[in-house]
Design a protein around this motif. Sequence first.
Motif, PDB file in Angstrom:
ATOM      1  N   ASP A  81     -39.472  17.075 -42.981  1.00 59.51           N
ATOM      2  CA  ASP A  81     -40.799  16.898 -43.269  1.00 59.51           C
ATOM      3  C   ASP A  81     -41.852  17.703 -42.288  1.00 59.51           C
ATOM      4  OD1 ASP A  81     -40.084  14.755 -44.997  1.00 59.51           O
ATOM      5  OD2 ASP A  81     -40.033  13.248 -43.465  1.00 59.51           O
ATOM      6  N   CYS A  82     -41.179  18.778 -41.431  1.00 60.32           N
ATOM      7  CA  CYS A  82     -41.686  19.398 -40.583  1.00 60.32           C
ATOM      8  C   CYS A  82     -41.616  20.948 -41.069  1.00 60.32           C
ATOM      9  CB  CYS A  82     -41.484  19.342 -39.068  1.00 60.32           C
ATOM     10  SG  CYS A  82     -41.548  17.597 -38.668  1.00 60.32           S
ATOM     11  N   LYS A  83     -42.554  21.466 -41.606  1.00 60.00           N
ATOM     12  CA  LYS A  83     -42.499  22.895 -42.109  1.00 60.00           C
ATOM     13  C   LYS A  83     -42.976  24.178 -41.128  1.00 60.00           C
ATOM     14  CE  LYS A  83     -41.005  21.233 -45.985  1.00 60.00           C
ATOM     15  NZ  LYS A  83     -39.644  21.183 -46.398  1.00 60.00           N
ATOM     16  N   TYR A  84     -42.192  24.927 -40.613  1.00 64.57           N
ATOM     17  CA  TYR A  84     -42.722  26.048 -39.855  1.00 64.57           C
ATOM     18  C   TYR A  84     -42.529  27.242 -40.267  1.00 64.57           C
ATOM     19  CZ  TYR A  84     -41.831  22.182 -36.367  1.00 64.57           C
ATOM     20  OH  TYR A  84     -41.971  21.029 -35.477  1.00 64.57           O
ATOM     21  N   LYS A  85     -43.300  28.350 -39.570  1.00 67.62           N
ATOM     22  CA  LYS A  85     -43.247  29.509 -40.031  1.00 67.62           C
ATOM     23  C   LYS A  85     -42.780  30.269 -38.763  1.00 67.62           C
ATOM     24  CE  LYS A  85     -46.082  33.754 -41.090  1.00 67.62           C
ATOM     25  NZ  LYS A  85     -47.107  34.145 -41.952  1.00 67.62           N
ATOM     26  N   PHE A  86     -41.605  31.059 -39.018  1.00 69.76           N
ATOM     27  CA  PHE A  86     -40.725  31.422 -37.959  1.00 69.76           C
ATOM     28  C   PHE A  86     -40.906  33.014 -38.048  1.00 69.76           C
ATOM     29  CE2 PHE A  86     -38.519  27.740 -39.133  1.00 69.76           C
ATOM     30  CZ  PHE A  86     -38.091  27.098 -37.904  1.00 69.76           C
ATOM     31  N   GLY A  87     -40.878  33.379 -36.603  1.00 70.84           N
ATOM     32  CA  GLY A  87     -40.554  34.966 -36.528  1.00 70.84           C
ATOM     33  C   GLY A  87     -39.420  35.725 -36.722  1.00 70.84           C
ATOM     34  N   ARG A  88     -39.256  36.874 -36.385  1.00 66.56           N
ATOM     35  CA  ARG A  88     -37.813  37.713 -36.621  1.00 66.56           C
ATOM     36  C   ARG A  88     -36.844  36.965 -35.621  1.00 66.56           C
ATOM     37  NH1 ARG A  88     -37.561  42.627 -39.069  1.00 66.56           N
ATOM     38  NH2 ARG A  88     -39.853  43.060 -39.872  1.00 66.56           N
ATOM     39  N   TRP A  89     -35.460  37.094 -35.928  1.00 68.13           N
ATOM     40  CA  TRP A  89     -34.530  36.865 -35.116  1.00 68.13           C
ATOM     41  C   TRP A  89     -34.794  37.877 -33.876  1.00 68.13           C
ATOM     42  CZ3 TRP A  89     -32.136  32.192 -35.178  1.00 68.13           C
ATOM     43  CH2 TRP A  89     -32.194  31.739 -36.519  1.00 68.13           C
ATOM     44  N   ALA A  90     -34.378  37.293 -32.688  1.00 69.46           N
ATOM     45  CA  ALA A  90     -34.162  38.156 -31.630  1.00 69.46           C
ATOM     46  C   ALA A  90     -32.667  38.954 -31.601  1.00 69.46           C
ATOM     47  CB  ALA A  90     -34.286  37.116 -30.260  1.00 69.46           C
ATOM     48  N   GLU A  91     -32.781  39.652 -30.646  1.00 70.06           N
ATOM     49  CA  GLU A  91     -31.494  40.342 -30.454  1.00 70.06           C
ATOM     50  C   GLU A  91     -30.513  39.435 -30.114  1.00 70.06           C
ATOM     51  OE1 GLU A  91     -30.511  43.597 -31.278  1.00 70.06           O
ATOM     52  OE2 GLU A  91     -32.467  43.637 -32.192  1.00 70.06           O
ATOM     53  N   CYS A  92     -29.098  39.703 -30.385  1.00 68.63           N
ATOM     54  CA  CYS A  92     -28.165  38.701 -30.066  1.00 68.63           C
ATOM     55  C   CYS A  92     -27.606  38.732 -28.335  1.00 68.63           C
ATOM     56  CB  CYS A  92     -26.743  39.580 -30.584  1.00 68.63           C
ATOM     57  SG  CYS A  92     -25.177  38.226 -30.442  1.00 68.63           S
ATOM     58  N   ASP A  93     -27.907  37.723 -27.883  1.00 70.26           N
ATOM     59  CA  ASP A  93     -27.691  37.468 -26.355  1.00 70.26           C
ATOM     60  C   ASP A  93     -26.047  37.524 -26.223  1.00 70.26           C
ATOM     61  OD1 ASP A  93     -27.243  36.564 -23.894  1.00 70.26           O
ATOM     62  OD2 ASP A  93     -28.415  34.793 -23.965  1.00 70.26           O
ATOM     63  N   SER A  94     -25.353  38.490 -25.667  1.00 72.36           N
ATOM     64  CA  SER A  94     -24.131  38.726 -25.465  1.00 72.36           C
ATOM     65  C   SER A  94     -23.425  37.610 -24.594  1.00 72.36           C
ATOM     66  CB  SER A  94     -23.694  40.077 -24.833  1.00 72.36           C
ATOM     67  OG  SER A  94     -24.421  40.249 -23.753  1.00 72.36           O
ATOM     68  N   LEU A 105     -45.751  25.072 -36.261  1.00 72.38           N
ATOM     69  CA  LEU A 105     -45.811  24.389 -37.237  1.00 72.38           C
ATOM     70  C   LEU A 105     -46.859  25.021 -38.404  1.00 72.38           C
ATOM     71  CD1 LEU A 105     -45.217  21.557 -38.153  1.00 72.38           C
ATOM     72  CD2 LEU A 105     -47.195  20.827 -36.757  1.00 72.38           C
ATOM     73  N   LYS A 106     -46.414  24.786 -39.592  1.00 75.48           N
ATOM     74  CA  LYS A 106     -47.351  25.048 -40.532  1.00 75.48           C
ATOM     75  C   LYS A 106     -47.856  24.053 -41.430  1.00 75.48           C
ATOM     76  CE  LYS A 106     -45.455  27.194 -44.476  1.00 75.48           C
ATOM     77  NZ  LYS A 106     -44.773  28.107 -45.337  1.00 75.48           N
ATOM     78  N   LYS A 107     -46.856  23.038 -41.803  1.00 75.63           N
ATOM     79  CA  LYS A 107     -47.183  21.695 -42.334  1.00 75.63           C
ATOM     80  C   LYS A 107     -46.597  20.682 -41.905  1.00 75.63           C
ATOM     81  CE  LYS A 107     -48.179  20.518 -47.213  1.00 75.63           C
ATOM     82  NZ  LYS A 107     -48.011  21.022 -48.434  1.00 75.63           N
ATOM     83  N   ALA A 108     -47.278  19.425 -41.635  1.00 78.27           N
ATOM     84  CA  ALA A 108     -46.449  18.211 -41.329  1.00 78.27           C
ATOM     85  C   ALA A 108     -46.531  17.006 -42.607  1.00 78.27           C
ATOM     86  CB  ALA A 108     -46.802  17.540 -40.182  1.00 78.27           C
ATOM     87  N   LEU A 109     -45.277  16.971 -43.443  1.00 79.35           N
ATOM     88  CA  LEU A 109     -45.427  16.212 -44.691  1.00 79.35           C
ATOM     89  C   LEU A 109     -45.446  14.703 -44.095  1.00 79.35           C
ATOM     90  CD1 LEU A 109     -42.711  17.788 -46.720  1.00 79.35           C
ATOM     91  CD2 LEU A 109     -45.451  18.291 -46.767  1.00 79.35           C
ATOM     92  N   PHE A 110     -46.292  13.936 -44.815  1.00 80.31           N
ATOM     93  CA  PHE A 110     -46.378  12.488 -44.729  1.00 80.31           C
ATOM     94  C   PHE A 110     -46.797  12.083 -43.233  1.00 80.31           C
ATOM     95  CE2 PHE A 110     -42.738  12.875 -47.569  1.00 80.31           C
ATOM     96  CZ  PHE A 110     -43.315  12.140 -48.489  1.00 80.31           C
ATOM     97  N   VAL A 112     -46.042  13.146 -40.244  1.00 76.83           N
ATOM     98  CA  VAL A 112     -44.932  12.979 -39.554  1.00 76.83           C
ATOM     99  C   VAL A 112     -45.446  13.684 -38.220  1.00 76.83           C
ATOM    100  CG1 VAL A 112     -42.600  13.299 -39.100  1.00 76.83           C
ATOM    101  CG2 VAL A 112     -43.104  12.792 -41.155  1.00 76.83           C
ATOM    102  N   ASP A 113     -44.959  13.199 -37.068  1.00 80.34           N
ATOM    103  CA  ASP A 113     -45.172  13.640 -35.597  1.00 80.34           C
ATOM    104  C   ASP A 113     -44.238  14.889 -35.715  1.00 80.34           C
ATOM    105  OD1 ASP A 113     -47.253  12.015 -34.979  1.00 80.34           O
ATOM    106  OD2 ASP A 113     -46.003  10.754 -34.440  1.00 80.34           O
ATOM    107  N   CYS A 114     -44.628  16.108 -35.639  1.00 84.54           N
ATOM    108  CA  CYS A 114     -43.866  17.343 -35.480  1.00 84.54           C
ATOM    109  C   CYS A 114     -44.084  18.047 -34.212  1.00 84.54           C
ATOM    110  CB  CYS A 114     -43.978  18.204 -36.721  1.00 84.54           C
ATOM    111  SG  CYS A 114     -43.633  17.499 -38.189  1.00 84.54           S
ATOM    112  N   GLU A 115     -43.273  18.782 -33.698  1.00 84.59           N
ATOM    113  CA  GLU A 115     -43.464  19.725 -32.632  1.00 84.59           C
ATOM    114  C   GLU A 115     -44.380  20.891 -33.052  1.00 84.59           C
ATOM    115  OE1 GLU A 115     -42.555  19.240 -29.414  1.00 84.59           O
ATOM    116  OE2 GLU A 115     -41.644  17.408 -30.004  1.00 84.59           O
ATOM    117  N   ALA A 116     -45.339  21.140 -32.212  1.00 87.57           N
ATOM    118  CA  ALA A 116     -46.020  22.348 -32.371  1.00 87.57           C
ATOM    119  C   ALA A 116     -45.484  23.656 -32.639  1.00 87.57           C
ATOM    120  CB  ALA A 116     -47.330  22.539 -31.509  1.00 87.57           C
TER     121      ALA A 116
END
Length: 141
Positions: A81-94, A105-110, A112-116
């Motif tokens: 129910d929580c829709k987010y806009k994600f950035g690029r994946w970071a480099e691999c942490d060895s 947070l892009k959209k919270a359906l119903f 719902v309390d979502c993390e920002a």
Amino acid sequence: MRHILSVTLLLVIVMTADATRKKEKGKDSKGSVDCAEWKYGRCVPTSGDCGAGVREATCNEHTRKHKCKVPCNWKKDFGADCKYKFGRWAECDSSTGTKSRSGTLKKALFNVDCEATIKVSKPCAPKTKTKPAKKGRGKEN
């Protein structure tokens, strides 16, 4: 006399119908209370991790239960129910063998309390071996 009795009876019927309409004005078609700010909880599967379930909605002292469904291919901790806009994946942490990215947070359906903002991680892809370039099939001299 008969005329007065008919008018009085008609007046009582109209007043009763009007009072009933006013009483039910605060209710929706299912008979529950009309409320401006319903807060919806997460969909909780009836059994297991996915499938049909129930979502609870509350407003003031009123509570409703709604049928819902959790997709079985949904494995995210933040819920469907929580829709987010994600950035690029970071480099691999060895040191951890994972890579991460954050989302806003892009959209919270119903409602719902979502993390920002959230941060998710996944294992790094194993290094793939590069194949040597194939020689052309042309004529050799």
